[in-house]
Design a protein around this motif. Structure first.
Motif, PDB file in Angstrom:
ATOM      1  N   ALA A  92      46.109  18.097 -67.658  1.00  0.00           N
ATOM      2  CA  ALA A  92      47.142  18.608 -68.225  1.00  0.00           C
ATOM      3  C   ALA A  92      46.913  18.463 -69.658  1.00  0.00           C
ATOM      4  O   ALA A  92      46.735  16.876 -70.102  1.00  0.00           O
ATOM      5  N   VAL A  93      47.397  19.067 -70.589  1.00  0.00           N
ATOM      6  CA  VAL A  93      47.552  19.076 -72.118  1.00  0.00           C
ATOM      7  C   VAL A  93      48.536  18.188 -72.324  1.00  0.00           C
ATOM      8  O   VAL A  93      49.883  18.632 -72.435  1.00  0.00           O
ATOM      9  N   GLY A  94      47.843  17.671 -73.253  1.00  0.00           N
ATOM     10  CA  GLY A  94      49.487  16.409 -73.958  1.00  0.00           C
ATOM     11  C   GLY A  94      48.333  15.318 -74.881  1.00  0.00           C
ATOM     12  O   GLY A  94      47.122  15.352 -74.904  1.00  0.00           O
ATOM     13  N   LEU A  95      48.943  15.126 -75.371  1.00  0.00           N
ATOM     14  CA  LEU A  95      48.589  13.173 -76.766  1.00  0.00           C
ATOM     15  C   LEU A  95      48.163  12.545 -75.403  1.00  0.00           C
ATOM     16  O   LEU A  95      46.754  11.715 -75.920  1.00  0.00           O
ATOM     17  N   GLU A  96      48.617  12.425 -74.250  1.00  0.00           N
ATOM     18  CA  GLU A  96      48.300  11.180 -74.032  1.00  0.00           C
ATOM     19  C   GLU A  96      46.474  11.501 -73.276  1.00  0.00           C
ATOM     20  O   GLU A  96      45.345  10.857 -72.841  1.00  0.00           O
ATOM     21  N   SER A  97      46.785  12.894 -72.964  1.00  0.00           N
ATOM     22  CA  SER A  97      45.352  12.970 -71.886  1.00  0.00           C
ATOM     23  C   SER A  97      44.398  12.727 -73.154  1.00  0.00           C
ATOM     24  O   SER A  97      42.754  12.967 -73.308  1.00  0.00           O
ATOM     25  N   LEU A  98      44.305  13.700 -74.601  1.00  0.00           N
ATOM     26  CA  LEU A  98      43.648  13.879 -75.430  1.00  0.00           C
ATOM     27  C   LEU A  98      43.509  12.259 -75.899  1.00  0.00           C
ATOM     28  O   LEU A  98      41.865  12.570 -76.024  1.00  0.00           O
ATOM     29  N   LEU A  99      44.326  11.323 -76.388  1.00  0.00           N
ATOM     30  CA  LEU A  99      43.816   9.896 -76.152  1.00  0.00           C
ATOM     31  C   LEU A  99      43.059   9.275 -75.808  1.00  0.00           C
ATOM     32  O   LEU A  99      42.114   8.459 -76.120  1.00  0.00           O
ATOM     33  N   THR A 100      42.948   9.984 -74.339  1.00  0.00           N
ATOM     34  CA  THR A 100      41.843   9.192 -73.322  1.00  0.00           C
ATOM     35  C   THR A 100      40.668   9.360 -72.757  1.00  0.00           C
ATOM     36  O   THR A 100      39.861   9.055 -72.683  1.00  0.00           O
ATOM     37  N   GLU A 101      40.610  11.430 -73.028  1.00  0.00           N
ATOM     38  CA  GLU A 101      39.299  11.062 -73.764  1.00  0.00           C
ATOM     39  C   GLU A 101      38.573  10.968 -74.625  1.00  0.00           C
ATOM     40  O   GLU A 101      37.714  10.894 -74.494  1.00  0.00           O
ATOM     41  N   ILE A 102      39.240  10.447 -75.504  1.00  0.00           N
ATOM     42  CA  ILE A 102      38.960   9.895 -76.504  1.00  0.00           C
ATOM     43  C   ILE A 102      38.304   8.605 -76.344  1.00  0.00           C
ATOM     44  O   ILE A 102      37.247   8.608 -76.649  1.00  0.00           O
ATOM     45  N   THR A 103      39.141   8.270 -75.758  1.00  0.00           N
ATOM     46  CA  THR A 103      38.153   6.433 -75.338  1.00  0.00           C
ATOM     47  C   THR A 103      37.184   6.895 -74.911  1.00  0.00           C
ATOM     48  O   THR A 103      36.135   5.697 -74.577  1.00  0.00           O
ATOM     49  N   LYS A 104      37.296   7.940 -73.353  1.00  0.00           N
ATOM     50  CA  LYS A 104      36.055   8.210 -72.447  1.00  0.00           C
ATOM     51  C   LYS A 104      34.329   8.240 -72.962  1.00  0.00           C
ATOM     52  O   LYS A 104      34.000   7.739 -72.815  1.00  0.00           O
ATOM     53  N   PHE A 105      35.015   9.342 -74.176  1.00  0.00           N
ATOM     54  CA  PHE A 105      33.619   9.424 -74.971  1.00  0.00           C
ATOM     55  C   PHE A 105      33.061   8.549 -75.914  1.00  0.00           C
ATOM     56  O   PHE A 105      31.995   8.302 -75.592  1.00  0.00           O
ATOM     57  N   ASN A 106      33.794   7.986 -76.763  1.00  0.00           N
ATOM     58  CA  ASN A 106      32.997   7.109 -76.920  1.00  0.00           C
ATOM     59  C   ASN A 106      33.048   6.168 -76.405  1.00  0.00           C
ATOM     60  O   ASN A 106      31.957   5.100 -76.715  1.00  0.00           O
ATOM     61  N   ASP A 107      33.449   5.724 -75.323  1.00  0.00           N
ATOM     62  CA  ASP A 107      32.474   4.813 -74.308  1.00  0.00           C
ATOM     63  C   ASP A 107      31.148   4.836 -73.578  1.00  0.00           C
ATOM     64  O   ASP A 107      29.998   4.588 -73.782  1.00  0.00           O
ATOM     65  N   VAL A 108      30.738   6.394 -73.845  1.00  0.00           N
ATOM     66  CA  VAL A 108      29.802   6.867 -73.419  1.00  0.00           C
ATOM     67  C   VAL A 108      28.959   7.368 -74.845  1.00  0.00           C
ATOM     68  O   VAL A 108      27.937   6.902 -74.508  1.00  0.00           O
ATOM     69  N   ARG A 109      29.254   7.066 -75.174  1.00  0.00           N
ATOM     70  CA  ARG A 109      28.989   6.806 -77.009  1.00  0.00           C
ATOM     71  C   ARG A 109      27.607   5.867 -77.002  1.00  0.00           C
ATOM     72  O   ARG A 109      26.518   5.718 -77.499  1.00  0.00           O
ATOM     73  N   LYS A 110      29.045   5.256 -76.796  1.00  0.00           N
ATOM     74  CA  LYS A 110      28.163   3.106 -76.715  1.00  0.00           C
ATOM     75  C   LYS A 110      26.794   3.529 -76.304  1.00  0.00           C
ATOM     76  O   LYS A 110      25.747   2.300 -76.078  1.00  0.00           O
TER      77      LYS A 110
END
Length: 590
Positions: free
Chosen positions: A192-210
């Protein structure tokens, strides 16, 4: 039936034959002309064609059932037909050449086995080769898919390099809990849309980018191909990856991580769009509430406005002094103006405070990581002010929120960024630009531009550069893509067909309106313009037994997500492979 009619040369071939042999030979001949192959069973020949050709031969149609497709007679008939049509039997060398052709031309862009088989038959006809038997065809297809898979894996590994392949292999190495956790996270949706889900997706994205996947890893590959490898990988556990060959394992992981990186980027943009909408709607509601409250503070304002409106309507040609002053009084009006001017600065300050309080504590946590994660780009100079404003926001992303205003030396674009009705809420009485209201306006403008595809996001799939919307292999396989959407390569043919269909449709509508068979559709006028009205359709009756089926499902399994049922059914049976564009279903031969 015209395709089953025997022409002059055909009659010469059947002249020395009689009875069921004559009928069987004729049907084999016409079937080969149409399909480019001989039938595997008699039932492949349409019954209507059997009746038609039997009448031409003056032979009972039932005699065709007595014709055999094996034996010396059938082999001799096949040889005659091949020689008459200029075909040769397929050899081992032909099968190897066909496998090479499939691996290079078809397998990279077509994944459905039935279509690969159809392409093989078409190529055999073009090369004047009788297709091999069903078993041999399957071996050719398997060999072609194997060759293409090796080529695809080798190309992917070459683009990744040694360091990239090592990082991917470490994800599924034994006792690597970090890699296992990342794979599990990649398979999860943002929720669901929310600040927590946004920050979680950003963390996931940065892990993949590594992982350092190179840009354009699958740029020249068919999207369907990459999606198929991703779908294959997302169902696998780390142990399943380890059971595959190293080349396949690396390619599966690369397809999964690359696809999910683009999908996570899309998810971040979706979350940004939804969050900005929520924040903007919240701010607008609070400002409107503030406006309403301020209007109600003026005593008797409604009565004064009513009197002024009545006097203006009753005496529209009179001057103000004669028509309005006697009703309200010049002194009262001057006092109202003075009061409004005195309260204007206070009111603007209250609006700015309302905007600041409605969004500061909620969205400022997401702004810095989001701006650092997503790369916004624009090819349209009209939206350059929004991009310049984004640079300003990024510059101040790590500045403490207590700094309320931008420095005088920093230019904050207004045109194309801040709505005119909100500018007074963004700029104070000293001409300073307040950060939080301005940031909200920038995000709203960014959201609108992204939704219109005027601003795109690097590395995204759905929100990518519109100039990259064509498949990466489009130029090399243009004919395949046009065939997939069932459109001709020639634009003149497309336009002519479109005109023909539109003309036919309009003629049918005109005829139905004339004879009253249009089902209630009428041509009327609306605001002086022609208008077609369509009546509401009555709901269809519920299919017989549907309620019993629902009751039985609930009794056995309770409440189920039918989408999950559909997905699992397709996973087990692959029934969607038989569904074509436009909802049509492919007919399979028995």
């Amino acid at each position: 039936m015209a395709n089953w009619t025997l022409v002059d040369g055909d009659w010469d071939l059947v002249a020395n034959k009689s009875g069921r042999t004559r009928l069987g030979f004729s049907l084999l001949l016409k079937f080969f002309e149409l399909e480019g192959r001989f039938p595997d069973v008699l039932e492949e020949v349409p019954p209507a064609a059997v009746e038609y050709v039997a009448n031409l031969m003056k032979v009972p149609a039932a005699d065709f059932a007595k014709y055999t497709l094996v034996g010396r007679t059938a082999e001799y008939h096949r040889k005659q037909i091949r020689e008459a049509l200029g075909f040769t039997p397929s050899t081992v060398a032909d099968e190897k050449a066909l496998a090479e052709w499939l691996a290079v031309e078809v397998c990279p862009v077509e994944l459905v086995e039935d279509r690969q088989r159809e392409a093989l038959l078409v190529e055999c006809r073009a090369r004047k080769i009788e297709p091999p038997g069903r078993t041999r065809v399957e071996k050719v297809l398997a060999a072609a898919r194997g060759k293409w898979e090796k080529t695809f894996c080798a190309r992917t590994i070459g683009r990744l390099g040694k360091a990239g392949t090592a990082r991917l292999l470490s994800l599924v190495a034994e006792d690597n809990e970090t890699g296992t956790a990342l794979l599990a996270a990649l398979k999860r949706d943002p929720g669901a849309v929310g600040l927590e889900s946004l920050l979680t997706e950003i963390t996931k994205f940065n892990d993949v980018r590594k992982l350092g996947l190179p840009d354009g890893l699958f740029t020249d590959c068919s999207e369907k191909l990459v999606a198929a490898w991703r779908a294959r990988a997302i169902k696998m556990y780390p142990s399943d990856f380890r059971d595959t060959s190293e080349g396949v394992r690396i390619t599966l992981l690369a397809a999964l991580c690359s696809s999910r990186q683009a999908e996570i980027t899309d998810a971040l943009v979706d979350l940004l769009v939804a969050l900005v909408h929520k924040i903007n709607a919240r701010a607008e509601r609070r400002v409107e509430k503030q406006l309403t409250a301020e209007l109600k503070k003026v005593r008797g304002k409604e009565d004064i406005l009513f009197k002024l409106a009545t006097a203006a309507v009753d005496k529209p040609d009179e001057v103000v002094r004669r028509a309005l002053f006697p009703v309200v009084g010049e002194k009262t009006l001057r006092e109202l103006v003075a009061e409004a001017k005195a309260n204007e600065k206070v009111f603007k300050a209250k609006v700015r405070t309302t905007l600041r309080s409605s969004c500061s504590s909620y969205y400022r946590q997401m702004l810095p990581p989001l701006l650092n994660t997503l790369g916004f780009k624009c090819n349209n100079t009209t939206y350059r002010p929004v991009m310049d404003a984004m640079k300003l926001l990024k510059k101040y992303a790590d500045v403490d929120g207590k700094t309320r205003f931008y420095d005088a030396g920093d230019e904050a674009p207004m045109d194309g960024v801040v709505r005119k009705d909100w500018r007074e809420a963004v700029i104070d009485d000293k001409g300073k630009v307040e950060r939080i209201p301005y940031e909200l306006c920038v995000l709203v403008a960014l959201r609108d531009a992204v939704r219109r595809r005027e601003i795109y996001v690097e590395g995204a799939a759905r929100w990518r550069n519109p100039e990259d919307d064509l498949p990466g292999d489009f130029e090399a396989t243009r004919a395949v893509h046009y065939a997939a959407i069932r459109q001709p390569l020639n634009p003149r043919a497309f336009i002519a067909d479109l005109k023909k269909r539109m003309t036919t449709g309009l003629d049918q509508l005109s005829g139905a309106l004339t004879d009253g068979s249009a089902g209630g559709v009428k041509v009327t006028t609306r605001k002086g313009e022609p208008w077609i009205t369509v009546p509401k359709l009555e709901p269809l009756a519920e299919p017989t037994g549907l309620q019993n089926l629902k009751d039985e499902v609930v009794r056995r399994w309770g409440v189920l997500d039918l989408l999950d049922v559909l997905k699992n059914s397709d996973f087990l049976t692959g029934f969607t492979k038989g569904v074509l564009l436009g909802g049509r279903v492919r007919a399979h031969r028995p």
